[in-house]
Design a protein around this motif. Sequence first.
Motif, PDB file in Angstrom:
ATOM      1  N   LYS A 102       0.848  -1.207   0.000  1.00  0.00           N
ATOM      2  CA  LYS A 102       0.000   0.000   0.000  1.00  0.00           C
ATOM      3  C   LYS A 102       0.886   1.260   0.000  1.00  0.00           C
ATOM      4  CE  LYS A 102      -3.537   2.788   1.133  1.00  0.00           C
ATOM      5  NZ  LYS A 102      -4.661   3.082   0.244  1.00  0.00           N
ATOM      6  N   ARG A 107      -2.609   0.907  -6.608  1.00  0.00           N
ATOM      7  CA  ARG A 107      -4.027   1.298  -6.578  1.00  0.00           C
ATOM      8  C   ARG A 107      -4.938   0.076  -6.627  1.00  0.00           C
ATOM      9  NH1 ARG A 107      -5.252   1.005 -11.990  1.00  0.00           N
ATOM     10  NH2 ARG A 107      -3.547   1.525 -13.395  1.00  0.00           N
ATOM     11  N   GLY A 151      -6.147   2.917   8.553  1.00  0.00           N
ATOM     12  CA  GLY A 151      -7.601   2.817   8.528  1.00  0.00           C
ATOM     13  C   GLY A 151      -8.164   2.818   9.937  1.00  0.00           C
ATOM     14  N   PHE A 155     -13.850  -1.806  10.702  1.00  0.00           N
ATOM     15  CA  PHE A 155     -13.933  -1.515   9.267  1.00  0.00           C
ATOM     16  C   PHE A 155     -14.841  -2.507   8.559  1.00  0.00           C
ATOM     17  CE2 PHE A 155     -10.840  -4.795   7.872  1.00  0.00           C
ATOM     18  CZ  PHE A 155     -10.241  -5.093   9.079  1.00  0.00           C
ATOM     19  N   ASP A 156     -15.386  -2.040   7.447  1.00  0.00           N
ATOM     20  CA  ASP A 156     -16.383  -2.790   6.690  1.00  0.00           C
ATOM     21  C   ASP A 156     -15.723  -3.882   5.845  1.00  0.00           C
ATOM     22  OD1 ASP A 156     -19.030  -3.189   5.582  1.00  0.00           O
ATOM     23  OD2 ASP A 156     -18.273  -2.274   3.742  1.00  0.00           O
ATOM     24  N   THR A 162     -13.464  -6.426  -4.396  1.00  0.00           N
ATOM     25  CA  THR A 162     -14.039  -5.268  -5.079  1.00  0.00           C
ATOM     26  C   THR A 162     -14.986  -5.675  -6.219  1.00  0.00           C
ATOM     27  OG1 THR A 162     -12.020  -4.144  -4.498  1.00  0.00           O
ATOM     28  CG2 THR A 162     -13.409  -3.077  -6.170  1.00  0.00           C
ATOM     29  N   ALA A 222      -8.637  -4.383   2.919  1.00  0.00           N
ATOM     30  CA  ALA A 222      -9.925  -3.732   3.213  1.00  0.00           C
ATOM     31  C   ALA A 222      -9.719  -2.635   4.252  1.00  0.00           C
ATOM     32  CB  ALA A 222     -10.936  -4.755   3.703  1.00  0.00           C
ATOM     33  N   HIS A 223      -8.882  -2.914   5.243  1.00  0.00           N
ATOM     34  CA  HIS A 223      -8.646  -1.933   6.310  1.00  0.00           C
ATOM     35  C   HIS A 223      -8.052  -0.649   5.757  1.00  0.00           C
ATOM     36  CE1 HIS A 223      -6.224  -0.340   9.817  1.00  0.00           C
ATOM     37  NE2 HIS A 223      -7.445  -0.359  10.307  1.00  0.00           N
ATOM     38  N   CYS A 224      -7.136  -0.775   4.771  1.00  0.00           N
ATOM     39  CA  CYS A 224      -6.490   0.444   4.254  1.00  0.00           C
ATOM     40  C   CYS A 224      -7.099   0.898   2.926  1.00  0.00           C
ATOM     41  CB  CYS A 224      -4.974   0.269   4.154  1.00  0.00           C
ATOM     42  SG  CYS A 224      -4.415  -0.963   2.974  1.00  0.00           S
ATOM     43  N   GLY A 225      -8.280   0.358   2.597  1.00  0.00           N
ATOM     44  CA  GLY A 225      -9.027   0.876   1.444  1.00  0.00           C
ATOM     45  C   GLY A 225      -8.416   0.546   0.095  1.00  0.00           C
ATOM     46  N   PRO A 227      -8.383  -1.679  -3.240  1.00  0.00           N
ATOM     47  CA  PRO A 227      -9.219  -2.602  -4.010  1.00  0.00           C
ATOM     48  C   PRO A 227      -8.516  -3.938  -4.240  1.00  0.00           C
ATOM     49  CG  PRO A 227      -9.211  -0.423  -5.020  1.00  0.00           C
ATOM     50  CD  PRO A 227      -8.148  -0.410  -3.955  1.00  0.00           C
TER      51      PRO A 227
END
Length: 273
Positions: A102, A107, A151, A155-156, A162, A222-225, A227
Amino acid sequence: MTYTFDDYKKSADYLLERFGDRPEIGIILGSGLGHFAGELEDPVVVPYVQIPNFLRSTAVGHAGQMLFGAVAGKKVVCMSGRFHYYEGYDFEQLAIPVRVLKLLGIRALLLTNAAGAVNLSYQPGDIMVISDHIKLTLGSPMRGANVEEFGPRFFDMGSAYTPSLRRLALELAERSPLTVHEGVYWFSPGPQYETPAEIRAIRALGGDAVGMSTVTEALTAAHCGLPVLALSVMTNMAAGILPVPLTSEEVIETANAIEKPFTAYVRDILSHL
Ligand code: HPA
């Protein structure tokens, strides 16, 4: 083990200096799927042992190096050799690779793995695009002090795999000779394969394939967004389906047998990312 943001940054800064550029896409290669690393043009190769604050690969069929190069017109960082809970790492340590990727600036993250087919309509050599996972065992890579820079504490996981990337992978499957399904990955901590009774239970609870990796990476992403697209190669029918014992040789053999079409499929996906 408590890693601060600066500890992860030290690993990433070292890699950026070695690579001389930022990758766009990260790929983590699963058991027997390491040959994809050969697709990178003029790669910069960095063994894990040289990366500060990183982990060491011990698993059979995993090379243990980070590669940076171009594939299908994309700047890619590729982890040839991943880390698994069964090697003795804590779940918390298993957050390290994806957090470092990350910070390199990727991306999207493409995860591949070898898995046992639980769904009776799947065959060895088929691919499953992971739509979701089930992990009922204890532990999380996000356990312990939250690193806020990555994050939030809670978290979701509703779209961790994705949806747009899954759609892309299923669309591109139509022009691949591979049979590509979409299904649910069941995390099994290993290193033992499952019992036949466990496989019957996994099927009843909604698992389509079973494997010992990927889930910690998807949770960290997922925690750091970040995809994620995750592809499982069905290297064998899961325990108890066929009257033969499971072996790691079978896993590697099936992965080798689909090397060409799988590589072409992954290249096609990369070119569209
Ligand atoms: N079970 C767990 N992990 C696996 C399998 C399996 O059947 N095949 C490849 N990885």
